[in-house]
Design an enzyme around this catalytic site. Structure first.
Site, PDB file in Angstrom:
ATOM      1  CB  ILE A   6       9.960  -5.522 -21.895  1.00  0.00           C
ATOM      2  CG1 ILE A   6       9.561  -4.301 -22.725  1.00  0.00           C
ATOM      3  CG2 ILE A   6      11.291  -5.304 -21.194  1.00  0.00           C
ATOM      4  CD1 ILE A   6       9.213  -3.086 -21.868  1.00  0.00           C
ATOM      5  N   GLY A  42       4.081  -2.760   2.298  1.00  0.00           N
ATOM      6  CA  GLY A  42       5.043  -3.797   1.954  1.00  0.00           C
ATOM      7  C   GLY A  42       4.599  -5.160   2.415  1.00  0.00           C
ATOM      8  NE  ARG A  47      -4.822  -5.196   2.992  1.00  0.00           N
ATOM      9  CZ  ARG A  47      -5.628  -6.231   3.145  1.00  0.00           C
ATOM     10  NH1 ARG A  47      -6.941  -6.050   3.232  1.00  0.00           N
ATOM     11  NH2 ARG A  47      -5.145  -7.449   3.219  1.00  0.00           N
ATOM     12  CB  CYS A  76      -0.931  -0.005   1.213  1.00  0.00           C
ATOM     13  SG  CYS A  76      -0.096   0.069   2.802  1.00  0.00           S
ATOM     14  CB  SER A 104      11.913  -7.858  -9.867  1.00  0.00           C
ATOM     15  OG  SER A 104      13.027  -7.216 -10.459  1.00  0.00           O
ATOM     16  N   GLY A 105      14.411  -9.726 -10.376  1.00  0.00           N
ATOM     17  CA  GLY A 105      15.800 -10.060 -10.059  1.00  0.00           C
ATOM     18  C   GLY A 105      16.651  -8.869  -9.682  1.00  0.00           C
TER      19      GLY A 105
END
Length: 642
Positions: free
Chosen positions: A287, A76, A50, A2, A363-364
């Site tokens: 992408i 988080g 939220r 949030c 994600s890396g």
């Protein structure tokens, strides 16, 4: 996931109310479209928006302890909340929800301010202790979640996004000249500064405590660089085990989720480990760019497809063309601050694409910093061989030749020329200044010419941080500088802002703090060995990923904007950065900007970063300083581009 916001009234003139909280929340509604909450008690006011990920029905915030004397709003995810919950219940604490955020109030009851050291997660939170009349605002160890604040004699205001602070009557957006000087140097604004005058960013791994009219900032964590004595084989096992644990722990979700996949090492290992722990095919999103011109150099779709086939993922691809002008105002409004890193565009587009199917993504991000994946980290390795060349030859032959080399990162051979030029022209400098030169987007001399009125005494955050590292090995010193600057204030900032712009939660398992601590205790010669970047990471993954993925040449996640502004976006650049337009803004020297443009167009120097930085600064200024709506600025840009 949030956005949080709120404040603390030091006097009756603060004027904090439900209406103020709701106004702050409406600006960040994209961060939390599912729910909102407000709470006022004495001098404290906290609120949230939220996005429901865990405990969809019962996770309304603020969340309270048993007697409602402690309230929290948390942006988080807390990944170890289940283990913490079991321990707290055993100690007699009573829970009213299944939300991960609720563990924070009970941890605070149990451990006081030290509660933050028990959390494993990404978060920005605000906690109000009614009995002690104490407000705590805090940010996670790596700065995955941002947190801005403003303080004067009457009030403290805070928010996940700076623009929410301007919804109050206490402050309006103005340019901070010191921050602008840092922005021109680095391409982003490092904490504690923000681009806005009197608005700051809470540093990573820190909390601010407001009590009895006083405020103080406390750093609650920093990594330990004490080297562990382990064999190479033991390090490989330890790295793989911790990677697997980090990825598995961050797959906990009550909503559909997937992963970004570029085909590079970091995103590929995340997908591979997700596939190992998932009963269903992992959803992956990639992408790419038009394969004409510079797009070919940036296009990674074939590698992403190879990894997708290897792990049988549900894979989707999106192609980006240089028609992104209409996006820039909206994206920079979401960014809050200008930025020179083109990855904010690609991150937004792939996030928007993924959000059609999922609400959470892995994600890396972070693998290059953690395991030595940037070319600039190789400087110390090659420096040893360069120093073997006679000094007269370096000074009178190599340096003049390097100075004349052409540069263009969007051409394979001119990019090698650019890298060689950068290395040779800075090779005689000490480590701190050499590293500063690698990460600067302009030289100090050019910055002085560029800024109107020259440069007064400006902070030197990178140099100052190097001075604090003592006897740390060079690679660890570079990581420590990056941990406190570029990682949180560039890469993680754009990742958070661009994913949340699409109401998508992004988790970064390679920055699990336990993995970070392990990597910090690893000998630096195992991260880069024989000039091989990320050596130990690659070797630990040989049974998970094919060699052609592990050892292929690195390519960043940005867009080929430097090439586009030479062709497709050239009219836009000439319009936004004309001498007249630049001079009317009164921040930069218009003739110097024209020189940067000319040198870039002729390949005399690759000025992609500073030109993109100046373009984005002007677009940001039109909205945040001039008060124009993003849609109005978009129309102006489209007219310029015709």
């Amino acid at each position: 996931m949030c956005g949080i916001h709120g404040g603390y009234a030091f006097s009756g003139a603060a004027n904090l109310s439900v209406e103020v909280l709701e106004a702050m929340g409406m600006v960040t509604q994209h961060r939390g479209p599912d729910d909102s909450g407000t709470f006022l008690d004495g001098p404290a006011a906290i609120g949230m928006r939220r996005l429901s990920i865990i405990d969809l029905e019962g996770g309304h915030q603020p969340i309270f302890n048993e007697d409602q004397s402690i309230a929290v709003v948390c942006n988080g995810e807390i990944y170890n909340f289940r283990e913490l919950r079991e321990k707290l219940i055993a100690k007699g604490h009573q829970f009213s929800t299944h939300s991960d955020s609720e563990v924070t109030v009970h941890l605070y009851e149990e451990y006081g301010i030290d509660f933050l050291s028990h959390l494993n997660g990404m978060f920005a939170l605000a906690l109000w202790d009614r009995n002690r009349q104490r407000l705590i605002i805090a940010r996670d160890r790596l700065g995955i979640k941002p947190l801005y604040y403003y303080r004067d004699d009457n009030v403290l205001l805070f928010s996940t996004e700076a623009k929410a602070i301007f919804e109050t009557s206490h402050i309006s957006p103005k340019l901070d000249k010191t921050a602008c000087g840092l922005y021109v140097q680095l391409g982003y604004v490092p904490a504690p500064w923000s681009i806005y005058e009197n608005v700051k960013k809470l540093p990573v791994a820190s909390c601010m405590i407001i009590e009895q009219g006083q405020t103080r900032i406390h750093e609650y964590w920093r990594p330990d660089y004490t080297q562990k004595e382990m064999s190479e084989a033991e390090w490989k096992r330890a790295v793989l085990e911790q990677l697997e644990q980090s990825v598995a722990s961050q797959m906990v979700s009550d909503v559909p989720f997937g992963a970004f996949l570029s085909g590079g090492i970091d995103s590929s290992l995340v997908v591979g480990l997700m596939a190992k722990h998932s009963r269903e095919p992992v959803r992956t999103y990639a992408i790419g760019f038009d394969t004409e011109g510079a797009g070919q150099l940036y296009n990674e779709l074939p590698y992403a497809k190879q990894v997708s086939e290897l792990f049988s993922t549900q894979h989707k691809e999106i192609i980006v063309k240089p028609d992104v002008v209409h996006l820039l105002p909206k994206l920079l409004w979401h960014m809050d601050e200008p930025i020179a890193d083109t990855a904010f565009i690609t991150t937004y587009l792939v996030s928007e694409f993924a959000r059609q199917d999922v609400t959470m993504i892995l994600s890396g991000v972070g693998g290059d910093e953690l395991f030595g994946g940037y070319r600039r980290y190789q400087g110390e390795y090659y420096q040893r061989y360069y120093n073997m060349i006679p000094a007269w030859l370096r000074k009178y032959v190599l340096s003049p030749v390097a100075n004349a080399l052409p540069s263009d990162r969007h051409s394979k051979w001119l990019n090698y020329s650019r890298l060689a030029k950068s290395f040779i022209l800075t090779a005689e400098l000490p480590l701190d200044k050499r590293y500063q030169s690698y990460i600067n987007i302009v030289s100090d001399a050019m910055r002085a010419e560029l800024l109107k009125g020259g440069v007064e005494t400006l902070p030197t955050p990178v140099i100052d941080l190097f001075a604090k590292q003592g006897s740390l090995p060079a690679l660890h010193s570079m990581f420590e500088v990056d941990r406190l600057t570029q990682l949180p204030d560039d890469l993680l900032m754009l990742t958070d802002k661009m994913t949340m712009a699409t109401s998508l939660e992004c988790r970064v398992p390679l920055l699990d703090h336990e993995l970070v601590e392990l990597a910090c205790q690893m000998p630096s010669e195992l991260k880069i060995k024989g000039g091989v970047l990320k050596y130990i990471l690659k070797e630990s993954l040989t049974e998970l990923l094919p060699r052609e993925i592990l050892y292929r040449k690195k390519r960043g996640f940005g867009a080929p904007m430097g090439a586009w502004i030479k062709r497709e976006l050239l009219p836009l650049m000439k319009g936004l950065l004309s001498v007249e337009q630049v001079e009317s803004r009164g921040v930069f020297n218009g003739q110097v900007v024209q020189g940067l443009i000319n040198d870039h167009l002729s390949n005399k120097s690759d000025n992609t970063d500073i030109l993109i930085g100046l373009l984005n600064f002007e677009i940001w200024s039109k909205m945040m300083l001039d008060g124009q709506a993003p849609q109005e600025v978009e129309s102006q840009l489209e007219r310029m581009s015709r």
